[in-house]
Design a protein around this motif. Structure first.
Motif, mmCIF file in Angstrom:
data_model
loop_
_atom_site.group_PDB
_atom_site.id
_atom_site.type_symbol
_atom_site.label_atom_id
_atom_site.label_comp_id
_atom_site.label_asym_id
_atom_site.label_seq_id
_atom_site.Cartn_x
_atom_site.Cartn_y
_atom_site.Cartn_z
ATOM 1 N N SER A 1 0.829 -1.204 0.000
ATOM 2 C CA SER A 1 0.000 0.000 0.000
ATOM 3 C C SER A 1 0.864 1.255 0.000
ATOM 4 O O SER A 1 0.565 2.253 -0.680
ATOM 5 N N VAL A 2 1.960 1.211 0.786
ATOM 6 C CA VAL A 2 2.871 2.360 0.812
ATOM 7 C C VAL A 2 3.463 2.606 -0.576
ATOM 8 O O VAL A 2 3.538 3.751 -1.064
ATOM 9 N N VAL A 3 3.834 1.506 -1.228
ATOM 10 C CA VAL A 3 4.404 1.638 -2.577
ATOM 11 C C VAL A 3 3.380 2.229 -3.531
ATOM 12 O O VAL A 3 3.662 3.156 -4.333
ATOM 13 N N TYR B 1 1.356 6.800 -6.798
ATOM 14 C CA TYR B 1 0.346 7.708 -7.330
ATOM 15 C C TYR B 1 0.574 9.134 -6.830
ATOM 16 O O TYR B 1 0.355 10.117 -7.557
ATOM 17 N N ALA B 2 1.029 9.290 -5.560
ATOM 18 C CA ALA B 2 1.280 10.636 -5.041
ATOM 19 C C ALA B 2 2.427 11.294 -5.799
ATOM 20 O O ALA B 2 2.386 12.490 -6.162
ATOM 21 N N ILE C 1 11.307 15.701 -8.858
ATOM 22 C CA ILE C 1 10.523 14.470 -8.563
ATOM 23 C C ILE C 1 11.421 13.427 -7.925
ATOM 24 O O ILE C 1 11.038 12.720 -6.980
ATOM 25 N N GLY C 2 12.633 13.320 -8.407
ATOM 26 C CA GLY C 2 13.550 12.356 -7.825
ATOM 27 C C GLY C 2 13.872 12.672 -6.377
ATOM 28 O O GLY C 2 14.041 11.767 -5.541
ATOM 29 N N VAL D 1 8.112 11.441 -0.079
ATOM 30 C CA VAL D 1 6.706 10.995 -0.171
ATOM 31 C C VAL D 1 6.545 9.589 0.406
ATOM 32 O O VAL D 1 5.585 9.288 1.138
ATOM 33 N N ILE D 2 7.509 8.721 0.063
ATOM 34 C CA ILE D 2 7.424 7.342 0.575
ATOM 35 C C ILE D 2 7.490 7.335 2.108
ATOM 36 O O ILE D 2 6.707 6.654 2.785
#
Length: 413
Positions: free
Chosen positions: A355-357, A362-363, A386-387, A393-394
């Protein structure tokens, strides 16, 4: 005066069961009957309704005394399970005595003992009567009792259903003679009442044998794992019911036998028999067969209690076996539930990781679209941004899901 409801009953009890004074020569006829409770009222009514020429002097619920035609005295005594009817007649009563005996034999109840007693003044008079008594000389009991009084009897049942007893008073008269003869009769009556337990014990003994055999087989089955507990419980219940049935049908009789045996011993001690050379004494006659019979009944009672105790032990063992199996099954069930919970927890962790992945993917994609759109307005490298943001985000997603799970668990408590 406010009297206790039992006062007069208790006081009158001390004055009951007295015989009239006996004077030799005399004839005494006595019947001991077992009377059912259903026949007690009929028995009482029969004693109250005397035959022609009879008269009641004293009448209590447990004792009646009076006179019959021909100068015959009588007493009736009610015991816990039996009744005693006694006639006291002159030596020459003849037809009057036979009529009184016929009336007495017609009363309710099953005769347990019937005795005709001839009382004469001395040994010389007794010697003249002995041939007519037709005693079995090989089993003739003769001894002195209560001092000088001498008895003769073979204690067998005669052709007319009566046992015969010959007594030489030898100086005893009145009250002392009456009490001695009464003790003699009570000895024989209590002896017969005690011996009722012997056929009961003999009849029930094979049932105990079967119960013990069943318990032995049950004990062997308890060690076998292939025998179902339900089957064992069914067998044990049937055996326990059988043992209980034996106890309920014999306990009263065995207890009564023990109580009557004590009374026999007391009466024998009171009579103090003195042996006469060449004859069986009353003590020897009583102890030769009566004591073994009483001990047989006592042994039966002890064995019945032992069998009941063994059945109780088997019940405890079977209950322990069932409880142990239930505990083992519960332990296995708990272990299975624990393994299932562990698997579910691992699966949950796997799902949370996926779920985290997914959420992070998507985020990051959404943020990437935003940055790519703003790249035309502000000159910067959207792919680099983004990188850089992807690990952030993760991490934020992981921390957010962990906090949400924690709040959910705390809310469940």
């Amino acid at each position: 005066m406010h009297e206790h409801e039992w006062r007069r009953q208790i006081v009158s009890e001390m004055h009951l069961r007295r015989w009239p004074q006996i004077h030799a020569p005399m004839l005494v006829v006595q019947l001991v009957r077992l009377v059912d409770n259903t026949d007690r009222d009929a028995e009482w009514a029969a004693w109250r309704a005397m035959p022609e020429g009879g008269m009641v002097r004293r009448a209590y619920r447990r004792h009646v005394s009076g006179n019959l035609a021909g100068g015959i005295d009588f007493t009736w005594e009610r015991h816990s399970e039996a009744s005693t009817h006694t006639l006291f007649a002159p030596a020459d009563a003849g037809e009057a005595l036979e009529a009184a005996v016929a009336w007495m034999e017609s009363l309710p109840g099953a005769t347990l003992r019937a005795t005709r007693i001839a009382i004469v003044p001395d040994d010389e008079a007794a010697a003249q009567m002995l041939p007519a008594m037709a005693f079995d000389h090989e089993e003739l009991v003769s001894c002195h009792v209560a001092g000088p009084m001498r008895i003769w009897s073979d204690f067998r049942i005669g052709d007319q259903g009566y046992g015969q007893l010959l007594i030489a008073a030898n100086g005893l008269d009145g009250g002392p003679l009456s009490r001695a003869v009464q003790r003699m009769q009570e000895l024989g009556n209590y002896r017969n009442l005690a011996l009722i337990g012997l056929p009961v014990a003999r009849a029930a003994w094979p049932r105990l044998d079967e119960a013990e055999s069943g318990l032995r087989e049950l004990g062997e089955s308890l060690n076998r794992a292939d025998v179902r507990d339900d089957d064992l419980m069914t067998q044990l219940s049937a055996l326990s019911l059988e043992i209980a049935a034996v106890a309920s049908s014999t306990d009263y009789r065995m207890g009564a036998t023990a109580a009557y045996a004590l009374l026999v011993d007391e009466r024998l001690h009171e009579l103090a028999p003195t042996p006469i050379p060449g004859f069986i004494s009353l003590s020897e006659f009583t102890q030769r067969r009566f004591l073994p019979a009483v001990r047989t009944c006592a042994a039966f009672s002890a064995r019945e209690r032992q069998v009941a105790a063994r059945a109780s032990q088997f019940t405890s063992l079977l209950r322990t076996r069932i409880e142990t199996r239930i505990e083992n099954q519960n332990g296995a069930l708990l272990a299975s539930l624990e393994r299932s919970a562990t698997h579910q927890l691992r699966l949950q962790h796997l799902v949370e990781g996926l779920s985290v992945v997914g959420i992070s993917y998507y985020a990051t994609a959404l943020i990437g679209h935003v940055l790519e759109g703003g790249e035309s307005l502000v000159h910067f490298d959207a792919r680099l941004a983004i990188g850089v943001l992807t690990p952030i985000v993760i991490a934020a997603t992981w921390l957010g899901l962990g906090r949400a799970r924690k709040r959910l668990l705390e809310g469940g408590h």
